[in-house]
Design a protein around this motif. Structure first.
Motif, PDB file in Angstrom:
ATOM      1  N   ALA A  76     -23.572 -10.905  15.588  1.00  0.00           N
ATOM      2  CA  ALA A  76     -23.053  -9.819  14.760  1.00  0.00           C
ATOM      3  C   ALA A  76     -24.220  -9.232  13.980  1.00  0.00           C
ATOM      4  O   ALA A  76     -25.185  -9.934  13.669  1.00  0.00           O
ATOM      5  N   LEU A  77     -24.132  -7.936  13.676  1.00  0.00           N
ATOM      6  CA  LEU A  77     -25.217  -7.263  12.958  1.00  0.00           C
ATOM      7  C   LEU A  77     -24.636  -6.417  11.836  1.00  0.00           C
ATOM      8  O   LEU A  77     -23.656  -5.692  12.037  1.00  0.00           O
ATOM      9  N   VAL A  78     -25.244  -6.517  10.669  1.00  0.00           N
ATOM     10  CA  VAL A  78     -24.882  -5.689   9.518  1.00  0.00           C
ATOM     11  C   VAL A  78     -26.000  -4.681   9.281  1.00  0.00           C
ATOM     12  O   VAL A  78     -27.178  -5.053   9.175  1.00  0.00           O
ATOM     13  N   LEU A  79     -25.639  -3.404   9.215  1.00  0.00           N
ATOM     14  CA  LEU A  79     -26.592  -2.341   8.930  1.00  0.00           C
ATOM     15  C   LEU A  79     -26.289  -1.783   7.545  1.00  0.00           C
ATOM     16  O   LEU A  79     -25.176  -1.319   7.277  1.00  0.00           O
ATOM     17  N   GLY A  80     -27.266  -1.844   6.650  1.00  0.00           N
ATOM     18  CA  GLY A  80     -27.070  -1.366   5.283  1.00  0.00           C
ATOM     19  C   GLY A  80     -28.283  -0.631   4.769  1.00  0.00           C
ATOM     20  O   GLY A  80     -29.313  -0.521   5.445  1.00  0.00           O
ATOM     21  N   GLY A  81     -28.162  -0.124   3.558  1.00  0.00           N
ATOM     22  CA  GLY A  81     -29.262   0.607   2.934  1.00  0.00           C
ATOM     23  C   GLY A  81     -29.590   0.030   1.568  1.00  0.00           C
ATOM     24  O   GLY A  81     -28.700  -0.401   0.841  1.00  0.00           O
ATOM     25  N   GLU A  82     -30.862   0.050   1.227  1.00  0.00           N
ATOM     26  CA  GLU A  82     -31.316  -0.470  -0.063  1.00  0.00           C
ATOM     27  C   GLU A  82     -31.176   0.604  -1.141  1.00  0.00           C
ATOM     28  O   GLU A  82     -31.352   1.797  -0.874  1.00  0.00           O
ATOM     29  N   GLY A  83     -30.859   0.182  -2.345  1.00  0.00           N
ATOM     30  CA  GLY A  83     -30.846   1.115  -3.464  1.00  0.00           C
ATOM     31  C   GLY A  83     -29.510   1.799  -3.667  1.00  0.00           C
ATOM     32  O   GLY A  83     -28.449   1.210  -3.517  1.00  0.00           O
ATOM     33  N   ARG A  84     -29.548   3.100  -3.986  1.00  0.00           N
ATOM     34  CA  ARG A  84     -28.369   3.823  -4.445  1.00  0.00           C
ATOM     35  C   ARG A  84     -27.450   4.307  -3.335  1.00  0.00           C
ATOM     36  O   ARG A  84     -26.351   4.774  -3.610  1.00  0.00           O
ATOM     37  N   GLY A  85     -27.881   4.238  -2.079  1.00  0.00           N
ATOM     38  CA  GLY A  85     -27.046   4.763  -1.005  1.00  0.00           C
ATOM     39  C   GLY A  85     -27.351   4.126   0.325  1.00  0.00           C
ATOM     40  O   GLY A  85     -28.315   3.364   0.480  1.00  0.00           O
ATOM     41  N   PHE A  86     -26.543   4.475   1.309  1.00  0.00           N
ATOM     42  CA  PHE A  86     -26.685   3.945   2.670  1.00  0.00           C
ATOM     43  C   PHE A  86     -27.828   4.650   3.393  1.00  0.00           C
ATOM     44  O   PHE A  86     -28.843   4.045   3.727  1.00  0.00           O
TER      45      PHE A  86
END
Length: 275
Positions: free
Chosen positions: A62-72
């Motif tokens: 499984a893979l989670v894709l996210g963004g650092e900081g205030r937004g995706f």
């Protein structure tokens, strides 16, 4: 994607994103928080190549894709991409646009579920990356915007005109891709654009919990389900039923199917092997 490789070795260091893998769960983080994780040419290429490598290795479930900081992800970097593309000829522009589409194909075709953990802005290409994922876990701050017409381009970028009607229906997709208006969490949940609504600030945590659940489950069954969902979007019923039958026959010869029966008989949880 095929697990067979040539001479290329595994990439030891990804310079345009962060990767962590733990017990079958990969976490990919877009890490330009000062730019709201805007994508560059190199970031697109890294995402494309990373998904191909993880698919070949078959160690990720499984893979989670996210963004650092205030937004995706705020989409393509205005200075580094839009400015640069103005100087490109048609052949170069076609190469670039094909590459961005290859990222979406890689998300849809990799043999493991992809979960987008969305908080804050998911705009332009960022919205399409989330759209291409198998699950979109969002918190109340999430805001999706398909902005392509607002920069004078077609709303059907990176496969959005293919994927979005199949997720939210043609009417909603027409409105979102034509007008480029933002879709905040309550509406996104109502029209089916998000899979799960997390608490404020908890999208990444909820996505990890879902990833753990998926990684601990029957990985081959999940992979084949994902493949069928993608392949059967454009198939007539007769072809879909036949493909389902062939897939089930193969899985019925697998270890997980036999393990379920053994676990049921012995009144214990199954020990899934992904085979």
């Amino acid at each position: 994607m095929s697990p067979f490789t040539g001479s290329a070795t595994r990439t030891p260091d990804w310079r345009h994103l962060r990767l962590a893998v733990e017990d079958g769960v990969a976490t990919v983080t877009l890490a330009r928080p000062d730019k709201l994780n805007a994508l560059t040419f190199e970031a697109y290429a890294d995402l494309r190549d990373l998904l191909a490598e993880l698919s070949r290795e078959r160690s990720v479930r499984a893979l989670v894709l996210g963004g650092e900081g205030r937004g995706f992800c705020s989409g393509g970097d205005v200075d580094e991409i839009i400015g640069a593309t103005l100087a490109m000829d048609t052949a170069q522009l076609l190469d670039f646009n094909r590459m961005t589409g290859q990222v979406v194909r890689a998300i849809r075709e990799c043999p493991f579920p992809v979960i987008a953990a969305v908080h804050g802005v998911a705009a332009g290409a960022g919205a399409v990356l989330a759209l291409a994922a198998d699950f979109r876990v969002a918190d109340p701050s999430a805001k999706f915007s398909f902005l392509f017409t607002r920069v004078g381009l077609s709303g059907g970028d990176m496969g959005a005109a293919y994927l979005l009607p199949r997720v939210v229906g043609l009417g909603h997709a027409t409105r979102l891709l034509m007008l480029g208006e933002p879709v905040r969490t309550p509406e996104a949940e109502r029209i089916g654009l998000i899979s799960d609504l997390a608490e404020e600030g908890k999208a990444a945590e909820a996505a990890q919990e879902l990833a753990r659940r998926l990684a601990d489950g029957p990985a081959l069954a999940y992979a084949q389900t994902k493949a069928l969902l993608t392949a059967e979007l454009d198939m007539p019923l007769a072809a879909s039923v036949e493909l389902d039958a062939a897939t089930q026959a193969l899985l019925m010869n697998g270890e997980d199917y036999a393990e379920f029966h053994a676990a049921f008989t012995e009144k214990r949880p199954p020990k899934w092997q992904g085979r």
